[in-house]
Design a protein around this motif. Structure first.
Motif, PDB file in Angstrom:
ATOM      1  N   THR A  56     -21.664   3.297   0.255  1.00  0.00           N
ATOM      2  CA  THR A  56     -21.721   2.435   1.444  1.00  0.00           C
ATOM      3  C   THR A  56     -23.079   1.755   1.609  1.00  0.00           C
ATOM      4  O   THR A  56     -23.270   1.018   2.572  1.00  0.00           O
ATOM      5  CB  THR A  56     -21.433   3.262   2.710  1.00  0.00           C
ATOM      6  N   ALA A  57     -24.016   2.006   0.699  1.00  0.00           N
ATOM      7  CA  ALA A  57     -25.365   1.450   0.835  1.00  0.00           C
ATOM      8  C   ALA A  57     -25.365  -0.051   0.547  1.00  0.00           C
ATOM      9  O   ALA A  57     -24.994  -0.470  -0.547  1.00  0.00           O
ATOM     10  CB  ALA A  57     -26.329   2.162  -0.109  1.00  0.00           C
ATOM     11  N   PRO A  58     -25.799  -0.886   1.489  1.00  0.00           N
ATOM     12  CA  PRO A  58     -25.808  -2.331   1.260  1.00  0.00           C
ATOM     13  C   PRO A  58     -27.047  -2.824   0.508  1.00  0.00           C
ATOM     14  O   PRO A  58     -27.053  -3.939   0.008  1.00  0.00           O
ATOM     15  CB  PRO A  58     -25.785  -2.906   2.685  1.00  0.00           C
ATOM     16  N   TRP A  59     -28.089  -1.990   0.450  1.00  0.00           N
ATOM     17  CA  TRP A  59     -29.342  -2.416  -0.188  1.00  0.00           C
ATOM     18  C   TRP A  59     -29.715  -1.455  -1.301  1.00  0.00           C
ATOM     19  O   TRP A  59     -29.387  -0.271  -1.263  1.00  0.00           O
ATOM     20  CB  TRP A  59     -30.478  -2.462   0.842  1.00  0.00           C
ATOM     21  N   PHE A  60     -30.470  -1.964  -2.259  1.00  0.00           N
ATOM     22  CA  PHE A  60     -30.856  -1.160  -3.416  1.00  0.00           C
ATOM     23  C   PHE A  60     -31.654   0.071  -3.007  1.00  0.00           C
ATOM     24  O   PHE A  60     -31.384   1.181  -3.488  1.00  0.00           O
ATOM     25  CB  PHE A  60     -31.678  -2.008  -4.399  1.00  0.00           C
ATOM     26  N   TRP A  61     -32.625  -0.088  -2.100  1.00  0.00           N
ATOM     27  CA  TRP A  61     -33.491   1.047  -1.767  1.00  0.00           C
ATOM     28  C   TRP A  61     -32.711   2.172  -1.104  1.00  0.00           C
ATOM     29  O   TRP A  61     -32.995   3.362  -1.327  1.00  0.00           O
ATOM     30  CB  TRP A  61     -34.647   0.595  -0.860  1.00  0.00           C
ATOM     31  N   LEU A  62     -31.679   1.826  -0.307  1.00  0.00           N
ATOM     32  CA  LEU A  62     -30.880   2.858   0.331  1.00  0.00           C
ATOM     33  C   LEU A  62     -29.962   3.535  -0.693  1.00  0.00           C
ATOM     34  O   LEU A  62     -29.778   4.759  -0.670  1.00  0.00           O
ATOM     35  CB  LEU A  62     -30.048   2.254   1.461  1.00  0.00           C
ATOM     36  N   SER A  94     -13.608  -6.160   2.708  1.00  0.00           N
ATOM     37  CA  SER A  94     -14.776  -6.157   3.585  1.00  0.00           C
ATOM     38  C   SER A  94     -14.734  -4.934   4.486  1.00  0.00           C
ATOM     39  O   SER A  94     -13.684  -4.585   5.047  1.00  0.00           O
ATOM     40  CB  SER A  94     -14.814  -7.428   4.437  1.00  0.00           C
ATOM     41  N   LEU A  95     -15.894  -4.278   4.634  1.00  0.00           N
ATOM     42  CA  LEU A  95     -16.023  -3.115   5.493  1.00  0.00           C
ATOM     43  C   LEU A  95     -17.148  -3.402   6.482  1.00  0.00           C
ATOM     44  O   LEU A  95     -18.300  -3.075   6.257  1.00  0.00           O
ATOM     45  CB  LEU A  95     -16.331  -1.870   4.665  1.00  0.00           C
ATOM     46  N   GLY A  96     -16.797  -4.084   7.589  1.00  0.00           N
ATOM     47  CA  GLY A  96     -17.808  -4.547   8.512  1.00  0.00           C
ATOM     48  C   GLY A  96     -18.654  -5.620   7.840  1.00  0.00           C
ATOM     49  O   GLY A  96     -18.149  -6.623   7.341  1.00  0.00           O
ATOM     50  N   MET A  97     -19.971  -5.403   7.786  1.00  0.00           N
ATOM     51  CA  MET A  97     -20.880  -6.337   7.128  1.00  0.00           C
ATOM     52  C   MET A  97     -21.006  -6.062   5.631  1.00  0.00           C
ATOM     53  O   MET A  97     -21.661  -6.820   4.913  1.00  0.00           O
ATOM     54  CB  MET A  97     -22.273  -6.246   7.774  1.00  0.00           C
ATOM     55  N   LEU A  98     -20.346  -4.999   5.168  1.00  0.00           N
ATOM     56  CA  LEU A  98     -20.468  -4.599   3.764  1.00  0.00           C
ATOM     57  C   LEU A  98     -19.350  -5.204   2.936  1.00  0.00           C
ATOM     58  O   LEU A  98     -18.166  -5.099   3.284  1.00  0.00           O
ATOM     59  CB  LEU A  98     -20.424  -3.077   3.657  1.00  0.00           C
ATOM     60  N   ASP A  99     -19.736  -5.879   1.853  1.00  0.00           N
ATOM     61  CA  ASP A  99     -18.758  -6.394   0.895  1.00  0.00           C
ATOM     62  C   ASP A  99     -18.446  -5.275  -0.089  1.00  0.00           C
ATOM     63  O   ASP A  99     -19.212  -5.002  -1.004  1.00  0.00           O
ATOM     64  CB  ASP A  99     -19.352  -7.610   0.170  1.00  0.00           C
ATOM     65  N   PHE A 100     -17.301  -4.601   0.116  1.00  0.00           N
ATOM     66  CA  PHE A 100     -16.967  -3.405  -0.647  1.00  0.00           C
ATOM     67  C   PHE A 100     -16.305  -3.801  -1.966  1.00  0.00           C
ATOM     68  O   PHE A 100     -15.091  -3.960  -2.055  1.00  0.00           O
ATOM     69  CB  PHE A 100     -16.038  -2.501   0.166  1.00  0.00           C
ATOM     70  N   GLN A 101     -17.138  -3.963  -3.000  1.00  0.00           N
ATOM     71  CA  GLN A 101     -16.637  -4.319  -4.321  1.00  0.00           C
ATOM     72  C   GLN A 101     -16.042  -3.084  -5.018  1.00  0.00           C
ATOM     73  O   GLN A 101     -16.251  -1.945  -4.597  1.00  0.00           O
ATOM     74  CB  GLN A 101     -17.769  -4.894  -5.170  1.00  0.00           C
ATOM     75  N   SER A 102     -15.348  -3.325  -6.131  1.00  0.00           N
ATOM     76  CA  SER A 102     -14.657  -2.237  -6.835  1.00  0.00           C
ATOM     77  C   SER A 102     -15.617  -1.182  -7.381  1.00  0.00           C
ATOM     78  O   SER A 102     -15.260  -0.011  -7.494  1.00  0.00           O
ATOM     79  CB  SER A 102     -13.811  -2.807  -7.972  1.00  0.00           C
ATOM     80  N   TRP A 103     -16.859  -1.570  -7.706  1.00  0.00           N
ATOM     81  CA  TRP A 103     -17.795  -0.577  -8.228  1.00  0.00           C
ATOM     82  C   TRP A 103     -18.145   0.459  -7.167  1.00  0.00           C
ATOM     83  O   TRP A 103     -18.465   1.617  -7.492  1.00  0.00           O
ATOM     84  CB  TRP A 103     -19.066  -1.241  -8.771  1.00  0.00           C
ATOM     85  N   ARG A 104     -18.053   0.079  -5.899  1.00  0.00           N
ATOM     86  CA  ARG A 104     -18.304   1.035  -4.820  1.00  0.00           C
ATOM     87  C   ARG A 104     -17.184   2.072  -4.739  1.00  0.00           C
ATOM     88  O   ARG A 104     -17.427   3.260  -4.471  1.00  0.00           O
ATOM     89  CB  ARG A 104     -18.469   0.306  -3.493  1.00  0.00           C
ATOM     90  N   LEU A 105     -15.958   1.628  -4.945  1.00  0.00           N
ATOM     91  CA  LEU A 105     -14.839   2.571  -4.997  1.00  0.00           C
ATOM     92  C   LEU A 105     -15.040   3.556  -6.154  1.00  0.00           C
ATOM     93  O   LEU A 105     -14.756   4.753  -6.028  1.00  0.00           O
ATOM     94  CB  LEU A 105     -13.521   1.821  -5.160  1.00  0.00           C
ATOM     95  N   PHE A 106     -15.548   3.047  -7.270  1.00  0.00           N
ATOM     96  CA  PHE A 106     -15.826   3.909  -8.421  1.00  0.00           C
ATOM     97  C   PHE A 106     -16.845   4.988  -8.060  1.00  0.00           C
ATOM     98  O   PHE A 106     -16.705   6.150  -8.465  1.00  0.00           O
ATOM     99  CB  PHE A 106     -16.333   3.049  -9.581  1.00  0.00           C
ATOM    100  N   VAL A 107     -17.856   4.642  -7.273  1.00  0.00           N
ATOM    101  CA  VAL A 107     -18.854   5.621  -6.836  1.00  0.00           C
ATOM    102  C   VAL A 107     -18.196   6.713  -5.992  1.00  0.00           C
ATOM    103  O   VAL A 107     -18.500   7.906  -6.127  1.00  0.00           O
ATOM    104  CB  VAL A 107     -19.990   4.933  -6.052  1.00  0.00           C
ATOM    105  N   VAL A 108     -17.279   6.314  -5.099  1.00  0.00           N
ATOM    106  CA  VAL A 108     -16.562   7.291  -4.279  1.00  0.00           C
ATOM    107  C   VAL A 108     -15.756   8.245  -5.151  1.00  0.00           C
ATOM    108  O   VAL A 108     -15.794   9.474  -4.970  1.00  0.00           O
ATOM    109  CB  VAL A 108     -15.632   6.582  -3.277  1.00  0.00           C
ATOM    110  N   LEU A 109     -15.030   7.688  -6.105  1.00  0.00           N
ATOM    111  CA  LEU A 109     -14.204   8.511  -6.994  1.00  0.00           C
ATOM    112  C   LEU A 109     -15.058   9.484  -7.801  1.00  0.00           C
ATOM    113  O   LEU A 109     -14.625  10.606  -8.104  1.00  0.00           O
ATOM    114  CB  LEU A 109     -13.396   7.621  -7.937  1.00  0.00           C
ATOM    115  N   CYS A 110     -16.281   9.074  -8.141  1.00  0.00           N
ATOM    116  CA  CYS A 110     -17.154   9.935  -8.932  1.00  0.00           C
ATOM    117  C   CYS A 110     -17.671  11.130  -8.149  1.00  0.00           C
ATOM    118  O   CYS A 110     -18.185  12.087  -8.737  1.00  0.00           O
ATOM    119  CB  CYS A 110     -18.336   9.130  -9.482  1.00  0.00           C
TER     120      CYS A 110
END
Length: 423
Positions: free
Chosen positions: A98-104, A168-184
């Motif tokens: 769910t992190a929108p920025w690299f540092w987070l 879209s998840l609020g202000m977050l553009d939830f791309q497929s790679w983010r789903l992959f992170v969840v599955l991992c």
């Protein structure tokens, strides 16, 4: 204790192998998932090559967790530590999606890595249930699950290129790679649940006292500790190369060698990452699957040869890495990458067996300490690749080859532990 364990082998031990193996697979998934999402996440998180190096290195901060959890396992028990560390590792790994920025994103991966790192405890816990004559083969079988996690992570090509996972998840553009992170994060969380519901505490831990960690570098343990420290460092540096395989394979799509001077699309333009090129993921899957022959070999012959002999495969790994550098075609690079993958897993399996048998089982923090040293090497390798991959990637590749050669030679100094009793 040894007599009781020798007579008690049965169905429980196979269940134990599956549960501990799934936890071991979760380690591979957690480590390798970052390398597979980089080609796409670099656009959404605006990553430079140096950023990628920091990101891939962050998960290896398990170095701190490895020693910490090993120490706690010696004090509080194996099972309790495994449940807590795997659960926290999975939670923070999933939150990173769910992190929108690299540092987070980097911070959450950092926490996941520093709180995780309980894998050395798994091997100590597992070995304490194993009869002496079966221990080498069973620990090799446990190590094989790392390949299973590797293959699971490589299945990123089924998820990341998918367009249905984009929303879209609020202000977050939830791309497929983010789903992959969840599955991992699922393997770590389910492993914690399995240990909580199904597994008992180690009987050897319950019946014996504590051993101070400083004993590793005193008396008869001192020389083997120094040698093992060097082997762990030399072998683990190659993670820098392993984590960058998808990136190097992508370069082969554009040039004649992994170190060709190629201008890849700028990470500042989102459209350059889509549609996702699936060839890189499929080739990574092939490299991961090439671990299978080495895993089967170690299961079959580990109890016959002992781990020390199989550590000599580091010499072949060194040669295969060197050949990855000199090849000029994508097909050649893929072949030697598969050879490297298949041979290096033999060394890792042998190191898991040797590292477990060289020390008293109460000293599970010893294996955690050496794994921590390995994580330092992995961090170094990733940072070095991140800094030099654009300018002179020959340096880290040849350095990885030289260190593997050094590790193979130092391994000859270790004592033979084949079918020895646990102390």
């Amino acid at each position: 204790y040894e007599e009781a364990v020798e007579k008690a082998f049965g169905l429980f031990h196979w269940l134990l192998l599956v549960v501990c193996g799934w936890a071991n697979a979760s380690d591979a998934v957690e480590i390798l998932c970052v390398s597979f999402l980089l080609p796409t996440a670099r656009c959404d998180l605006l990553l430079s090559s140096s950023d990628k190096g920091l990101l891939t290195a962050s998960i290896f901060l398990m170095m701190v967790g490895g020693y910490m959890w090993g120490y706690l396992a010696d004090q509080r028990g194996r099972r309790e530590v495994l449940v807590l560390s795997l659960a926290v590792n999975g939670v923070f790994g999933g939150l990173a999606s769910t992190a929108p920025w690299f540092w987070l994103f980097l911070l959450l991966r950092f926490i996941s890595g520093i709180v995780g790192g309980s894998i050395p405890v798994i091997f100590s816990y597992f070995s304490e249930f194993m009869p002496r004559l079966r221990r080498g083969a069973m620990i090799s079988a446990l190590a094989t699950f790392w390949m299973a996690g590797n293959i699971l992570a490589a299945l990123a090509w089924l998820v990341i290129p998918s367009t249905w996972a984009h929303f879209s998840l609020g202000m977050l553009d939830f791309q497929s790679w983010r789903l992959f992170v969840v599955l991992c994060s699922v393997p770590s969380l389910t492993s914690a649940l399995l240990f909580k519901l199904l597994m008992p505490e180690s009987p050897k831990f319950l019946m014996e006292g504590l051993v101070p960690v400083k004993r590793m570098f005193t008396g008869s343990l001192k020389s083997r500790s120094i040698a093992l420290l060097m082997v762990f460092y030399c072998l683990s540096f190659y993670y820098g190369l392993w984590m960058w395989f998808p990136e190097l394979l992508q370069r082969l799509e554009h040039g004649g060698s992994p170190c060709a001077n190629v201008s890849l699309p700028s990470p500042l333009h989102n459209q350059s990452c889509y549609p996702v090129e699936t060839a890189v993921f499929k080739e990574s899957f092939i490299i991961a699957a090439s671990n299978l022959p080495g895993n089967i070999l170690t299961i079959l012959i580990m109890d016959w040869t002992g781990g020390k002999v199989l550590l000599c495969s580091l010499l072949v790994s060194s040669l295969s890495v060197f050949l990855i550098y000199v090849v000029q075609t994508k097909a050649q690079s893929l072949v030697f990458s598969c050879v490297f993958s298949g041979v290096s897993v033999i060394s890792w399996n042998a190191l898991d067996v040797v590292g477990t048998e060289l020390y008293p089982t109460q000293l599970s923090s010893a294996l955690g300490f050496f794994t921590g040293v390995g994580r330092v090497a992995a961090i170094t390798g990733n940072v070095v690749f991140g800094k030099l991959v654009e300018t002179n990637c020959a340096v880290p590749i040849l350095l990885a080859s030289a260190l593997l050669l050094t590790g193979g030679l130092v391994a000859c100094l270790l004592p033979q532990t084949r079918q020895s009793e646990l102390t």
